[in-house]
Enzyme design. Structure first.
Site, PDB file in Angstrom:
ATOM      1  N   ILE A  60       0.742  -1.110  -0.033  1.00  0.00           N
ATOM      2  CA  ILE A  60      -0.048   0.114   0.056  1.00  0.00           C
ATOM      3  C   ILE A  60       0.765   1.129  -0.085  1.00  0.00           C
ATOM      4  O   ILE A  60       1.493   1.605   1.016  1.00  0.00           O
ATOM      5  CB  ILE A  60      -0.852   0.117   1.430  1.00  0.00           C
ATOM      6  N   GLU A 110       4.381  -7.857   2.575  1.00  0.00           N
ATOM      7  CA  GLU A 110       4.885  -8.550   3.755  1.00  0.00           C
ATOM      8  C   GLU A 110       4.312  -8.293   5.026  1.00  0.00           C
ATOM      9  O   GLU A 110       3.677  -9.056   5.846  1.00  0.00           O
ATOM     10  CB  GLU A 110       6.211  -8.889   3.835  1.00  0.00           C
TER      11      GLU A 110
HETATM   12  N1  THU Z   1       7.575  -3.951  -2.095  1.00  0.00           N
HETATM   13  C1  THU Z   1       6.751  -5.070  -1.352  1.00  0.00           C
HETATM   14  O1  THU Z   1       5.620  -4.848  -1.022  1.00  0.00           O
HETATM   15  N2  THU Z   1       7.654  -6.093  -0.955  1.00  0.00           N
HETATM   16  C2  THU Z   1       8.925  -6.130  -1.040  1.00  0.00           C
HETATM   17  O2  THU Z   1       9.528  -7.399  -0.616  1.00  0.00           O
HETATM   18  C3  THU Z   1       9.639  -4.931  -1.721  1.00  0.00           C
HETATM   19  C4  THU Z   1       8.847  -3.877  -2.307  1.00  0.00           C
HETATM   20  C5  THU Z   1       6.725  -2.980  -2.631  1.00  0.00           C
HETATM   21  C6  THU Z   1       7.029  -1.513  -1.730  1.00  0.00           C
HETATM   22  C7  THU Z   1       6.529  -0.623  -3.172  1.00  0.00           C
HETATM   23  O3  THU Z   1       4.936  -0.565  -3.039  1.00  0.00           O
HETATM   24  C8  THU Z   1       6.995  -1.489  -4.349  1.00  0.00           C
HETATM   25  O4  THU Z   1       7.151  -2.776  -3.975  1.00  0.00           O
HETATM   26  C9  THU Z   1       8.301  -0.795  -4.963  1.00  0.00           C
HETATM   27  O5  THU Z   1       9.275  -0.891  -4.051  1.00  0.00           O
END
Ligand code: THU
Length: 129
Positions: free
Chosen positions: A45, A57
């Site tokens: 989000i 996560e």
């Molecule tokens: N992001 C995640 O949700 N999990 C990860 O392990 C790495 C990055 C998301 C954060 C952001 O919304 C997008 O991926 C780009 O960094």
């Protein structure tokens, strides 16, 4: 019969559909399995104040903990990328609060999987004592 891990993957895929990621365009779905075999999903989000973004996560972990979970044993992640992502350092530290070690399964958009362990990705988590 479909395994709990595969059910978690399906929940992670469904959560990815709800990703709010207008800034990066990078959709992530995650699901954790608790020690008592319940599944909790979450997605990333984002926020126009970028630093407030929460990863998929931690969304999933916080959903589990909000329902009383204190032990995690499995995390599955899915993106739209051909690459296999691993959780960021902040998410690894938060995972380590609820698991001394756990399986982490990363899926790419083709449905291929790579497996890691929390210990392998974060061998020395921060501990108070
Ligand atoms: N992001 C995640 O949700 N999990 C990860 O392990 C790495 C990055 C998301 C954060 C952001 O919304 C997008 O991926 C780009 O960094």
């Amino acid at each position: 019969m479909i395994s709990l891990e595969d059910k978690a993957l399906e929940k992670a895929k469904a959560a990815r559909e709800n990703s709010y990621s207008p800034y990066s365009g990078f959709r992530v779905g995650a699901a954790v399995i608790s020690g008592d075999d319940r599944i909790f999903a979450g997605t990333n989000i984002e926020n126009r104040s970028y630093g407030l973004t929460i990863c998929a996560e931690r969304s999933a972990i916080f959903s589990a903990v909000s329902k009383g979970v204190r032990t995690l044993r499995h995390l599955v992640l899915i993106t739209d990328s051909e690459k296999f992502i691993t959780p960021c350092g902040a998410c690894l530290q938060v995972l380590s609060e609820f698991a001394s070690d756990m399986q982490i399964e990363s899926c790419n958009k083709k449905g291929e999987k790579q497996r890691f362990s929390l210990k392998e990705l974060l061998p020395k988590s921060f501990k108070l004592e």
